[in-house]
Design an enzyme around this catalytic site. Structure first.
Site: not given
Ligand code: ACO
Length: 432
Positions: A310, A367
């Protein structure tokens, strides 16, 4: 509710020094006000993905991502989930205070009064092809309210705005349920105004004209809590979309329609559907949890653990804690032989003990477990995000209303740093 602060931030650009006001929120959170930055310095700020930008001050919701806390208008979501119903929570979010008994009954009556759709809208539904995704239908039909209910489409007229609020709250469950019925080819079931908000929705979803529908009270209660937990979350992608679109003074229905589109994406509300898809895929592939954890960590592979991570929470999402408890209860009572919940918990355990997830503070979000509950209730996967939209509606409305009532409201109009070509000579087609 920000306090004026004597403290300023100092910014040096070349030989010039500028002072920028610091605003302090009620929970001690701090923001540098850059509203005059361009006028003073000729510079804009660059903030990829709005990760560090607050387009507004708001009194609606406080999210403490470090400690995993979420409060609506100051009330802990755990307390609201235990003691409130969804309509009461909607009132709180939109109008700022918990209603007394009279206010609540008035509000419920006003909402109940508008549950029917204009009969002409049946043709809007019937224009969609079979198996159309209900989120596509929902956004389109909510947008269409702007023409069917156009006597409530003037945002500058406060009475029309109030009417629009009652109408959207009343009609969204009807539209959501009709979207589903349309997608499976069943007749629409009309709202029954003696039922509660959640009962009415389940009735319109699952009743058929040929049979009596018996609604398990556990499902009504679970839905009530799920909607409360989804009701508001500050400046997320869909709420910002509602505000961005609404800031042009377009009507509430069009603004909400934009929010529904934003919510649909798998990185936002669409993650609940994507998460169950993922769990089913892992199950079908022999429950090789390690393989999928490795894939999620592999930067060359687009696979991510859906329902994990998140932007704001760097701790367990408090909504996920409540949802997991409900999932436990319902699985024990209704689906003891469903292996998906057990596998989801194992996957969580493996992820939470993996250094990749620990270092990045990636925890289950809202979720991860919600789809487990929806499945038990018989809600099909393509309706999961529609339910999220139903839940989030009061939050969207609250932000839309807060924006319009704020003194000095302006259209949202971000800037960009242009990195394209400098001016160049046009090349006629024949010479390209
Ligand atoms: N699985 C694997 N790696 C992940 C995940 C994941 N679900 N989420 C984040 N990471 C990693 C990223 O690759 C990144 O790694 P790095 O630092 O080596 O590059 C690090 O964690 C930070 O993640 P970001 O993508 O920069 O985080 P951001 O804040 O942009 O994205 C998001 C947040 C979109 C929720 C992301 O965690 C994700 O894609 N999760 C899966 C989708 C999801 O569950 N979305 C629902 C969110 S809740 C809502 O909106 C209601």
């Amino acid at each position: 509710m920000s306090s004026a602060n004597e403290e300023t931030a100092k910014l040096t650009i070349g030989d010039n020094e500028y002072e920028l006001p610091i605003r302090v929120g009620t929970e001690g959170n701090r923001a540098i006000d850059i509203g005059q930055l361009y006028a003073q310095t000729g510079h804009i700020t660059l903030d990829d993905g709005f990760a560090n930008t607050g387009p507004t001050m708001s009194t609606i919701c406080y999210v403490d991502g470090e400690n995993g806390a979420l409060r609506y208008r100051g009330y802990r979501i755990q307390d609201l989930a235990e003691q409130c119903d969804f309509t009461e929570t909607a009132y709180l979010l939109i109008y700022g205070e918990l209603p007394n008994a009279e206010q609540l009954e008035d509000f419920r009556a006003n909402v109940r009064n508008h549950t029917l759709l204009h009969e002409g809208m049946r043709r809007v539904f019937s224009g969609f092809p079979p198996h159309a995704h209900p989120m596509a239908i929902l956004s389109a039909v909510v947008g269409a309210l702007a023409v069917y209910d156009k006597d409530s489409a003037d945002t500058v007229d406060l009475a029309q705005s109030e009417l629009a609020i009652y109408r959207i709250l009343a009609k969204m469950p009807t539209i959501a349920a009709f979207s589903y019925k349309q997608s499976i080819g069943q007749p629409f079931i009309y709202p029954q105004n003696h039922l509660t908000y959640c009962q009415n929705f389940l009735h319109m979803m699952f009743a058929v004209p040929s049979e009596q529908y018996n609604m398990p009270v556990d499902f009504v209660n679970a839905l009530n809590v799920l909607l409360i937990l989804h009701a508001e979350h500050g400046q997320n992608c869909s709420t910002s979309a509602v505000q961005m679109v609404g800031s042009s003074n377009v009507n509430l229905f069009s603004s909400i329609s934009a929010g529904i589109c934003a919510l649909w994406g798998a990185l936002h509300g669409g993650a609940n559907e994507a998460c169950i898809d993922m769990l089913e895929m892992i199950m079908a592939d022999g429950r090789q949890l390690g393989k999928y954890i490795d894939l999620a960590k592999d930067k060359d592979n687009p696979f991510r653990l859906m329902g994990f991570g998140h932007r704001i929470y760097k701790n367990y999402d408090p909504r996920a804690t409540v949802i997991k408890e409900i999932a436990h209860r319902l699985v024990n009572k209704y689906a003891a032989d469903d292996p998906l919940f057990e596998m989801a918990q194992e996957l969580e355990e493996v992820a939470l003990s993996d250094p990749y997830f620990i270092e990045r503070k990636l925890y289950p979000n809202v979720d991860f477990y919600s789809g487990i509950i929806y499945r038990i209730m018989g809600i099909p996967k393509n309706m999961f995000t529609v339910l999220f939209a139903l839940g989030r509606l009061p939050g969207w409305v609250a932000h839309w209303r807060e924006m319009h009532l704020a003194p000095g409201k302006r259209i949202h109009r971000p800037r960009q740093l242009y990195t394209g070509h400098s001016e160049r000579e046009f090349v006629p087609l024949i010479k390209r």
